[in-house]
Structures are given as structure tokens and as C-alpha cells.
Design a protein around this motif. Structure first.
Motif, PDB file in Angstrom:
ATOM      1  N   THR A  15     -35.338 -22.476 -16.552  1.00  0.00           N
ATOM      2  CA  THR A  15     -36.799 -22.506 -16.463  1.00  0.00           C
ATOM      3  C   THR A  15     -37.249 -22.565 -15.019  1.00  0.00           C
ATOM      4  OG1 THR A  15     -36.976 -23.594 -18.597  1.00  0.00           O
ATOM      5  CG2 THR A  15     -38.871 -23.767 -17.124  1.00  0.00           C
ATOM      6  N   ALA A  16     -36.579 -23.421 -14.231  1.00  0.00           N
ATOM      7  CA  ALA A  16     -36.950 -23.556 -12.823  1.00  0.00           C
ATOM      8  C   ALA A  16     -36.745 -22.257 -12.079  1.00  0.00           C
ATOM      9  CB  ALA A  16     -36.114 -24.672 -12.170  1.00  0.00           C
ATOM     10  N   CYS A  17     -35.610 -21.574 -12.349  1.00  0.00           N
ATOM     11  CA  CYS A  17     -35.342 -20.317 -11.663  1.00  0.00           C
ATOM     12  C   CYS A  17     -36.382 -19.265 -12.026  1.00  0.00           C
ATOM     13  CB  CYS A  17     -33.945 -19.820 -12.017  1.00  0.00           C
ATOM     14  SG  CYS A  17     -32.635 -20.849 -11.329  1.00  0.00           S
ATOM     15  N   SER A  18     -36.786 -19.223 -13.290  1.00  0.00           N
ATOM     16  CA  SER A  18     -37.754 -18.219 -13.728  1.00  0.00           C
ATOM     17  C   SER A  18     -39.134 -18.475 -13.157  1.00  0.00           C
ATOM     18  CB  SER A  18     -37.823 -18.188 -15.257  1.00  0.00           C
ATOM     19  OG  SER A  18     -38.366 -19.392 -15.762  1.00  0.00           O
ATOM     20  N   VAL A  96     -41.835 -35.756 -21.812  1.00  0.00           N
ATOM     21  CA  VAL A  96     -42.498 -34.625 -21.153  1.00  0.00           C
ATOM     22  C   VAL A  96     -41.540 -33.462 -20.887  1.00  0.00           C
ATOM     23  CG1 VAL A  96     -44.228 -36.104 -20.089  1.00  0.00           C
ATOM     24  CG2 VAL A  96     -42.172 -35.525 -18.796  1.00  0.00           C
ATOM     25  N   GLY A  97     -40.238 -33.718 -20.843  1.00  0.00           N
ATOM     26  CA  GLY A  97     -39.274 -32.646 -20.611  1.00  0.00           C
ATOM     27  C   GLY A  97     -39.520 -31.918 -19.307  1.00  0.00           C
ATOM     28  N   ASP A  98     -39.662 -30.583 -19.373  1.00  0.00           N
ATOM     29  CA  ASP A  98     -39.859 -29.803 -18.152  1.00  0.00           C
ATOM     30  C   ASP A  98     -41.331 -29.519 -17.879  1.00  0.00           C
ATOM     31  OD1 ASP A  98     -40.417 -27.987 -20.135  1.00  0.00           O
ATOM     32  OD2 ASP A  98     -39.289 -26.328 -19.244  1.00  0.00           O
ATOM     33  N   ALA A  99     -42.233 -30.295 -18.483  1.00  0.00           N
ATOM     34  CA  ALA A  99     -43.674 -30.118 -18.266  1.00  0.00           C
ATOM     35  C   ALA A  99     -44.319 -31.464 -17.959  1.00  0.00           C
ATOM     36  CB  ALA A  99     -44.330 -29.478 -19.476  1.00  0.00           C
ATOM     37  N   PHE A 123     -40.617 -37.952 -14.773  1.00  0.00           N
ATOM     38  CA  PHE A 123     -39.813 -36.875 -15.341  1.00  0.00           C
ATOM     39  C   PHE A 123     -38.348 -37.097 -14.970  1.00  0.00           C
ATOM     40  CE2 PHE A 123     -41.273 -35.403 -11.192  1.00  0.00           C
ATOM     41  CZ  PHE A 123     -40.099 -34.938 -10.591  1.00  0.00           C
ATOM     42  N   ARG A 124     -37.471 -36.376 -15.669  1.00  0.00           N
ATOM     43  CA  ARG A 124     -36.031 -36.498 -15.458  1.00  0.00           C
ATOM     44  C   ARG A 124     -35.472 -35.210 -14.861  1.00  0.00           C
ATOM     45  NH1 ARG A 124     -34.654 -39.040 -21.477  1.00  0.00           N
ATOM     46  NH2 ARG A 124     -35.767 -41.039 -21.149  1.00  0.00           N
ATOM     47  N   VAL A 125     -34.393 -35.356 -14.089  1.00  0.00           N
ATOM     48  CA  VAL A 125     -33.642 -34.211 -13.568  1.00  0.00           C
ATOM     49  C   VAL A 125     -32.153 -34.511 -13.700  1.00  0.00           C
ATOM     50  CG1 VAL A 125     -35.381 -33.367 -11.948  1.00  0.00           C
ATOM     51  CG2 VAL A 125     -33.786 -35.143 -11.209  1.00  0.00           C
ATOM     52  N   PRO A 126     -31.319 -33.482 -13.872  1.00  0.00           N
ATOM     53  CA  PRO A 126     -29.873 -33.692 -13.996  1.00  0.00           C
ATOM     54  C   PRO A 126     -29.183 -33.785 -12.639  1.00  0.00           C
ATOM     55  CG  PRO A 126     -30.375 -31.397 -14.361  1.00  0.00           C
ATOM     56  CD  PRO A 126     -31.695 -32.088 -14.156  1.00  0.00           C
ATOM     57  N   LEU A 127     -29.747 -34.561 -11.732  1.00  0.00           N
ATOM     58  CA  LEU A 127     -29.219 -34.788 -10.384  1.00  0.00           C
ATOM     59  C   LEU A 127     -29.150 -36.285 -10.148  1.00  0.00           C
ATOM     60  CD1 LEU A 127     -31.469 -32.220  -8.521  1.00  0.00           C
ATOM     61  CD2 LEU A 127     -28.986 -32.056  -8.623  1.00  0.00           C
ATOM     62  N   GLN A 272     -43.915 -29.135  -9.424  1.00  0.00           N
ATOM     63  CA  GLN A 272     -43.367 -28.481  -8.234  1.00  0.00           C
ATOM     64  C   GLN A 272     -42.102 -29.185  -7.763  1.00  0.00           C
ATOM     65  OE1 GLN A 272     -44.426 -25.613  -7.171  1.00  0.00           O
ATOM     66  NE2 GLN A 272     -46.619 -25.520  -6.728  1.00  0.00           N
ATOM     67  N   ILE A 273     -42.111 -30.522  -7.798  1.00  0.00           N
ATOM     68  CA  ILE A 273     -40.936 -31.272  -7.365  1.00  0.00           C
ATOM     69  C   ILE A 273     -39.778 -31.071  -8.343  1.00  0.00           C
ATOM     70  CG2 ILE A 273     -40.007 -33.595  -6.997  1.00  0.00           C
ATOM     71  CD1 ILE A 273     -42.821 -34.396  -6.001  1.00  0.00           C
ATOM     72  N   GLN A 274     -40.062 -31.193  -9.651  1.00  0.00           N
ATOM     73  CA  GLN A 274     -39.002 -31.006 -10.641  1.00  0.00           C
ATOM     74  C   GLN A 274     -38.379 -29.609 -10.516  1.00  0.00           C
ATOM     75  OE1 GLN A 274     -39.870 -30.333 -14.886  1.00  0.00           O
ATOM     76  NE2 GLN A 274     -38.646 -32.155 -15.325  1.00  0.00           N
ATOM     77  N   ASP A 275     -39.210 -28.575 -10.450  1.00  0.00           N
ATOM     78  CA  ASP A 275     -38.687 -27.221 -10.371  1.00  0.00           C
ATOM     79  C   ASP A 275     -37.990 -26.963  -9.043  1.00  0.00           C
ATOM     80  OD1 ASP A 275     -39.649 -26.795 -12.869  1.00  0.00           O
ATOM     81  OD2 ASP A 275     -41.293 -25.477 -12.290  1.00  0.00           O
ATOM     82  N   GLY A 276     -38.497 -27.562  -7.958  1.00  0.00           N
ATOM     83  CA  GLY A 276     -37.832 -27.410  -6.672  1.00  0.00           C
ATOM     84  C   GLY A 276     -36.443 -28.006  -6.674  1.00  0.00           C
ATOM     85  N   LEU A 277     -36.306 -29.185  -7.256  1.00  0.00           N
ATOM     86  CA  LEU A 277     -34.992 -29.821  -7.343  1.00  0.00           C
ATOM     87  C   LEU A 277     -34.029 -28.981  -8.173  1.00  0.00           C
ATOM     88  CD1 LEU A 277     -36.114 -33.524  -7.930  1.00  0.00           C
ATOM     89  CD2 LEU A 277     -34.910 -32.654  -5.921  1.00  0.00           C
ATOM     90  N   LEU A 278     -34.501 -28.485  -9.313  1.00  0.00           N
ATOM     91  CA  LEU A 278     -33.640 -27.695 -10.189  1.00  0.00           C
ATOM     92  C   LEU A 278     -33.274 -26.354  -9.555  1.00  0.00           C
ATOM     93  CD1 LEU A 278     -35.350 -28.452 -13.606  1.00  0.00           C
ATOM     94  CD2 LEU A 278     -33.193 -29.377 -12.758  1.00  0.00           C
ATOM     95  N   SER A 279     -34.191 -25.770  -8.803  1.00  0.00           N
ATOM     96  CA  SER A 279     -33.913 -24.503  -8.136  1.00  0.00           C
ATOM     97  C   SER A 279     -32.859 -24.686  -7.050  1.00  0.00           C
ATOM     98  CB  SER A 279     -35.190 -23.916  -7.534  1.00  0.00           C
ATOM     99  OG  SER A 279     -36.100 -23.542  -8.541  1.00  0.00           O
TER     100      SER A 279
END
Length: 288
Positions: A15-18, A96-99, A123-127, A272-279
Motif C-alpha cells: 500500500t505504501a509503495c502504491s 485504524v490499520g493503514d488509515a 498507528f502501527r508499523v512492522p519496524l 505520511q509518516i506511516q507510508d514514509g516508514l513503510l516505503s
């Protein structure tokens, strides 16, 4: 990780990459929500490590923060112990998952033309927290975000890469929100802030705390603007990021709009932070 956790992690990364693209990211405005609008969370799993919650709250009052930030920490800790609200926030982060979506905690439209309000995001991240701490968080925080009625642009003005410990800051950030009202009246809201990371006394790498506040002599649009972000590790790997944003902003005759603006922008910044971390994770970026 369990099969379900692996599946969710992969989905979040894809999702983050897309979503990653050049230029501003576009968002849809969401109604301002409070805890009363959140569904029952009792069936949501918790993820935060119990020992880390205890360690954080035992040391929180001894961190080298200004007085204002201790108000935020009382939402998480009570007399050196984890507050029951921390468990609720933990479950909400899973919900909230990825939103990520902000929750309004308090609000006052003041007589002098300012709106004072507090928001929460989680929110959570796998890091793990160490990877989060070394990521490009200031850059993600100021990423350009656009809603139909407000455009936010930001810049990292200065970073501490030349310092002995570049992971703790300070970073100097600049934000400008351009607002277009339904009455065809436009105005901008500008601020400059300083962001610092504060390690715990015992140097526990699985807990991070950062705090952001206004800098400079003149901020006509704001009386204050503070963010406090705690990053804490999970029982089975990963991290939760909890951010409390407190501000008092000149509403320019549109108090309800001011409330909506910063509810939306708090949600957008979290995404933005969640997607940036995942990217960064998906790209395999290495940090010094």
C-alpha cells in the motif's frame, strides 16, 4: 510473526509503495471524531510490551522536557504508572490499520479569536523503534498534503547531521497551510518549529520520545503548537507511534473550520509518516 501478521505487513508495504508519488499527496476530508465516535475496541488485540509501558511511565517525568509537554504525558501515564488510556490507544492503533485518523480530545473556541484543540493519532508499523528513530521522520512530517479546502507545504530548514548525535536533533521545520473557505475567503497559517528526540535515562532502545514546539520571535497565527510522539516496541516485533498534538490557532472568523483543518492535517501527517516508514522499509534503505 504469525501468518496473519506477515500478511498484514506485506499488505501495508505494498500500500505504501502504491501511494508514494512525486509532489503533494491528495486526501479526502473526514468528519472530526472523538472517542464517542470510535467503535468498541474490546475485541482489538493489544501489541505494546508491558515492560516498556512500565519503564516509560516510570521515567517520563524525569525527561528533559519543558513543562508544557508533561500535560501530554498525563494522557499516557498516571503517577509513574501506565494510564488505562494507553491500553485504549494501543487497541485503537490496531483498529485504524493503514488509515490513521485523528481523535479530538478537547476543544475551546476562545474569545480572542483563537481555537485551542488537542488531537491524538496512533498507528502501527512492522519496524522496531530503533529503525523508526533512524528514519527520515522530519521529512515525512512536512510532506505536502492537499485537501479540497487546505493545502499544506513544509520544509526541513535545518537538520543535525553534522552533530555528534544526529538521531536526537534538533531539526528545524517550517509549515504553511493555505486555506480556501466556502465563503471564498482565503488565508494562510504559518509556523516554524523545532523537533528533538529524548532518550530515556536507561537508554532503552525500544522506546523513543520526540517533542516539537514553536521557535522564533513571531507567530501571529499560533499561541502554541506542540506535538509529542512516543514510539514503543511490540511483543512480537514492530512498533506503535502515538502522537498528541496540542495547538492554539487564530481561526480568522472560522472557528469550526479551524477545528476541521487540524483534525484533517493530523490524520494526513500520520499517514505520511506511516507510508514514509513503510516505503523506506520496502526500498531497503540503510541509515548511518
Amino acid at each position: 510473526m504469525t501468518y496473519a501478521q506477515v500478511f498484514i505487513t506485506a499488505a501495508l508495504i505494498l500500500t505504501a509503495c502504491s501511494k508514494k508519488a512525486e509532489g503533494p499527496r491528495f486526501f479526502a476530508s473526514e468528519p472530526v471524531q472523538t472517542w464517542e465516535d470510535v467503535p468498541d475496541l474490546s475485541q482489538e488485540d493489544t501489541a505494546l510490551r508491558a515492560d516498556l509501558k512500565e519503564d516509560f511511565c516510570a521515567q517520563a517525568e524525569r525527561l528533559a522536557l519543558t513543562t508544557d509537554f508533561y500535560v501530554d504525558l498525563t494522557l499516557l501515564c498516571d503517577d509513574g504508572k501506565p494510564h488505562e488510556m494507553l491500553d485504549r490507544i494501543d487497541r485503537y492503533a490496531g483498529h485504524v490499520g493503514d488509515a490513521p485518523r485523528s481523535i479530538k480530545l478537547d476543544l475551546e473556541h476562545e474569545a480572542d479569536g483563537f481555537t485551542r484543540v488537542t488531537y491524538l493519532t496512533a498507528f502501527r508499523v512492522p519496524l522496531d523503534p530503533q529503525a523508526v528513530r533512524k528514519a527520515s521522520l522530519p521529512t515525512f512530517m512536512v510532506a505536502a498534503s492537499r485537501f479540497p479546502y487546505v493545502h499544506l507545504e513544509g520544509t526541513v530548514l535545518a537538520d543535525p547531521k553534522s552533530q555528534d548525535d544526529p538521531d536526537t536533533g534538533p531539526w528545524h521545520l517550517s509549515y504553511r497551510a493555505q486555506v480556501e473557505t466556502s465563503a471564498r475567503i482565503s488565508f494562510s497559517l504559518e509556523r516554524r518549529t523545532e523537533l528533538r528526540s529524548y532518550p530515556l535515562e536507561d537508554g532503552n532502545p525500544d522506546i523513543n520520545l520526540s517533542a516539537e514546539h514553536l521557535i522564533g520571535a513571531s507567530h501571529p497565527d499560533f499561541k502554541f503548537y506542540n506535538t509529542t510522539t512516543m514510539t514503543m516496541g511490540h511483543e512480537e516485533g514492530g512498533s506503535t507511534l502515538i502522537t498528541i498534538t496540542r495547538l492554539s490557532v487564530r481561526h480568522n472568523g472560522f472557528p469550526e473550520l479551524a477545528e476541521q483543518i487540524f483534525s484533517d492535517l493530523a490524520s494526513a501527517q500520520a499517514m505520511q509518516i506511516q507510508d514514509g516508514l513503510l516505503s523506506e522499509m520496502a526500498a531497503g534503505r540503510k541509515h548511518p
